[in-house]
Design a protein around this motif. Structure first.
Motif, mmCIF file in Angstrom:
data_model
loop_
_atom_site.group_PDB
_atom_site.id
_atom_site.type_symbol
_atom_site.label_atom_id
_atom_site.label_comp_id
_atom_site.label_asym_id
_atom_site.label_seq_id
_atom_site.Cartn_x
_atom_site.Cartn_y
_atom_site.Cartn_z
ATOM 1 N N THR A 106 54.449 43.161 28.452
ATOM 2 C CA THR A 106 55.689 42.553 28.948
ATOM 3 C C THR A 106 56.340 43.480 29.965
ATOM 4 O O THR A 106 56.156 44.710 29.902
ATOM 5 C CB THR A 106 56.667 42.258 27.789
ATOM 6 O OG1 THR A 106 57.834 41.600 28.313
ATOM 7 C CG2 THR A 106 57.102 43.511 27.064
ATOM 8 N N HIS A 107 57.069 42.890 30.912
ATOM 9 C CA HIS A 107 57.917 43.697 31.798
ATOM 10 C C HIS A 107 59.183 42.923 32.093
ATOM 11 O O HIS A 107 59.158 41.705 32.262
ATOM 12 C CB HIS A 107 57.219 44.111 33.091
ATOM 13 C CG HIS A 107 56.028 43.303 33.488
ATOM 14 N ND1 HIS A 107 56.115 42.037 33.989
ATOM 15 C CD2 HIS A 107 54.711 43.601 33.443
ATOM 16 C CE1 HIS A 107 54.909 41.595 34.253
ATOM 17 N NE2 HIS A 107 54.024 42.505 33.921
ATOM 18 N N ALA A 108 60.290 43.647 32.144
ATOM 19 C CA ALA A 108 61.574 43.039 32.467
ATOM 20 C C ALA A 108 62.382 44.068 33.234
ATOM 21 O O ALA A 108 62.650 45.149 32.721
ATOM 22 C CB ALA A 108 62.322 42.643 31.196
ATOM 23 N N ASP B 213 57.674 40.593 24.024
ATOM 24 C CA ASP B 213 58.433 40.157 25.196
ATOM 25 C C ASP B 213 59.760 40.904 25.263
ATOM 26 O O ASP B 213 60.317 41.282 24.223
ATOM 27 C CB ASP B 213 58.699 38.649 25.137
ATOM 28 C CG ASP B 213 59.042 38.109 26.510
ATOM 29 O OD1 ASP B 213 58.119 38.029 27.348
ATOM 30 O OD2 ASP B 213 60.209 37.794 26.773
ATOM 31 N N GLU C 56 63.458 40.274 27.323
ATOM 32 C CA GLU C 56 64.249 39.418 28.214
ATOM 33 C C GLU C 56 65.593 40.083 28.491
ATOM 34 O O GLU C 56 66.247 40.576 27.563
ATOM 35 C CB GLU C 56 64.510 38.049 27.572
ATOM 36 C CG GLU C 56 63.302 37.156 27.464
ATOM 37 C CD GLU C 56 62.719 36.758 28.820
ATOM 38 O OE1 GLU C 56 63.500 36.526 29.768
ATOM 39 O OE2 GLU C 56 61.481 36.688 28.925
ATOM 40 N N PRO C 57 66.036 40.071 29.764
ATOM 41 C CA PRO C 57 67.376 40.565 30.054
ATOM 42 C C PRO C 57 68.424 39.569 29.584
ATOM 43 O O PRO C 57 68.184 38.354 29.592
ATOM 44 C CB PRO C 57 67.387 40.676 31.590
ATOM 45 C CG PRO C 57 66.349 39.718 32.051
ATOM 46 C CD PRO C 57 65.320 39.598 30.958
ATOM 47 N N THR D 190 71.405 37.635 30.523
ATOM 48 C CA THR D 190 71.847 37.245 31.867
ATOM 49 C C THR D 190 73.330 36.857 31.866
ATOM 50 O O THR D 190 74.001 36.875 30.832
ATOM 51 C CB THR D 190 71.032 36.026 32.338
ATOM 52 O OG1 THR D 190 71.359 34.922 31.472
ATOM 53 C CG2 THR D 190 69.537 36.279 32.301
ATOM 54 N N ALA E 51 68.706 34.544 25.508
ATOM 55 C CA ALA E 51 67.687 35.572 25.782
ATOM 56 C C ALA E 51 66.794 35.770 24.569
ATOM 57 O O ALA E 51 65.566 35.901 24.692
ATOM 58 C CB ALA E 51 68.366 36.886 26.172
ATOM 59 N N ALA F 147 62.815 35.069 24.557
ATOM 60 C CA ALA F 147 61.906 36.184 24.249
ATOM 61 C C ALA F 147 61.011 35.819 23.068
ATOM 62 O O ALA F 147 59.800 36.076 23.077
ATOM 63 C CB ALA F 147 62.715 37.444 23.945
ATOM 64 N N HIS G 103 58.399 33.361 24.307
ATOM 65 C CA HIS G 103 57.370 34.011 25.135
ATOM 66 C C HIS G 103 56.422 34.843 24.270
ATOM 67 O O HIS G 103 55.212 34.867 24.507
ATOM 68 C CB HIS G 103 58.026 34.886 26.206
ATOM 69 C CG HIS G 103 58.698 34.108 27.292
ATOM 70 N ND1 HIS G 103 59.639 34.637 28.143
ATOM 71 C CD2 HIS G 103 58.568 32.809 27.673
ATOM 72 C CE1 HIS G 103 60.040 33.721 28.994
ATOM 73 N NE2 HIS G 103 59.413 32.586 28.728
ATOM 74 N N PHE H 124 69.190 44.023 26.926
ATOM 75 C CA PHE H 124 67.869 43.403 26.744
ATOM 76 C C PHE H 124 67.650 42.979 25.290
ATOM 77 O O PHE H 124 68.152 43.620 24.357
ATOM 78 C CB PHE H 124 66.758 44.387 27.136
ATOM 79 C CG PHE H 124 66.771 44.737 28.602
ATOM 80 C CD1 PHE H 124 66.076 43.975 29.528
ATOM 81 C CD2 PHE H 124 67.515 45.812 29.064
ATOM 82 C CE1 PHE H 124 66.111 44.285 30.883
ATOM 83 C CE2 PHE H 124 67.561 46.131 30.413
ATOM 84 C CZ PHE H 124 66.858 45.362 31.324
ATOM 85 N N HIS I 167 64.429 42.387 22.728
ATOM 86 C CA HIS I 167 63.004 42.685 22.534
ATOM 87 C C HIS I 167 62.505 41.855 21.352
ATOM 88 O O HIS I 167 63.180 41.793 20.314
ATOM 89 C CB HIS I 167 62.802 44.166 22.210
ATOM 90 C CG HIS I 167 63.400 45.091 23.221
ATOM 91 N ND1 HIS I 167 62.643 45.806 24.116
ATOM 92 C CD2 HIS I 167 64.697 45.400 23.495
ATOM 93 C CE1 HIS I 167 63.442 46.522 24.886
ATOM 94 N NE2 HIS I 167 64.695 46.294 24.536
#
Ligand SMILES: CC(C)(COP(=O)(O)OP(=O)(O)OC[C@H]1O[C@@H](n2cnc3c(N)ncnc32)[C@H](O)[C@@H]1OP(=O)(O)O)[C@@H](O)C(=O)NCCC(=O)NCCS
Length: 229
Positions: A93-95, A115, A117-118, A120, A154, A158, A161, A220, A222
């Motif tokens: 994963t990358h965020a 995963d 996710e930021p 937002t 988020a 996550a 995903h 974030f 996780h």
């Protein structure tokens, strides 16, 4: 190729028997990064996406080393995910600037998904939720965890995903955000349940529940799902 140093540690959302390695995007030196060949699909990608691919591969290689698989780096599978070496399963994963990879031995683990996710803005969260989460899911998470709307969205994305990365290699078909629901998200255990709403394969029928872990750290969320064999 040197894979050192590794100084960052992201929250662990996987069992101890899973190897996990994390890095910041900027942490990898250019020489090491540029030594990693890009697959054709990434040749036209932005420099940031190319770096994310490469740092993800370095994390994966290091995570493989930790379970005794040396000098290996996953190529790209035709499904778009990493092609893990025989006898292993994993996930990347990358965020923004965070990158992580997790790997386990296939004899121990049938599927793995991580995963990040930021969290937002509210406006963006509304837009993401319109595609990926039901109102019931979002309000369930807000109530259980006492978090705001954007954090709940988020977490749900996550979790979904992670589920997708875990199951897609096993079931060999795509599935959408509304084909699973995230429920029973508990702050006391930092666990959630993902329930399949459709049959994905004979082994993965509607109603099946898998359990994942989550952590909310800074801006974030996780998540991780590891299915033991
Ligand atoms: C593929 C997807 C799950 C990736 O998640 P993301 O949060 O957007 O992006 P991340 O940075 O966390 O993950 C990207 C990594 O996912 C991995 N990945 C991509 N496709 C994959 C697949 N089919 N199986 C497993 N892993 C996959 C790759 O390692 C990729 O990084 P890389 O290209 O550098 O190797 C997401 O973009 C997607 O397409 N989702 C739609 C399908 C879905 O989620 N359905 C929900 C079902 S409940």
């Amino acid at each position: 190729m040197s894979l050192e140093p590794f100084v960052m540690s992201l929250p662990r959302v996987l069992p101890a028997w899973v190897s996990q390695v994390s890095m910041y995007l900027e942490e990898l030196d250019d020489a090491t990064a540029n030594a990693i060949a890009l697959p054709s699909a990434y040749l036209m990608a932005t420099p940031e996406r190319q770096r994310a691919y490469r740092v993800g591969r370095v994390c994966a290689s290091r995570a493989l080393e930790q379970i005794g698989v040396r000098g290996a780096m996953p190529a790209v599978h035709e499904n778009g995910g990493p092609a893990w070496p025989n006898g292993t399963v994993g996930s990347i994963t990358h965020a923004m600037s965070l990158v992580a990879a997790a790997v386990a031995a296939r004899r121990q683990c049938c599927g793995l998904g991580i995963d990040i996710e930021p969290i937002t803005s509210l406006e963006k969260a509304h837009s993401l939720a319109s595609r990926g989460a039901t109102t019931g899911e979002v309000f369930g998470v807000m109530e259980n965890l006492q978090v705001d709307y954007a954090t709940a969205v988020a977490l749900i994305l996550a979790a979904k995903h992670s589920l997708y990365k875990c199951l897609h290699p096993q079931v060999g078909r795509s599935f959408s955000y509304l084909d699973a629901s995230i429920e029973n998200v508990q702050g006391s255990t930092a666990r959630f349940r993902a329930r399949l709403k459709v049959m994905l394969s004979p082994a993965w029928v509607g109603g099946t529940i898998v359990t994942g872990q989550f952590d909310i750290a800074g801006d974030f969320v996780h998540t991780g799902i590891a299915i033991p064999c």
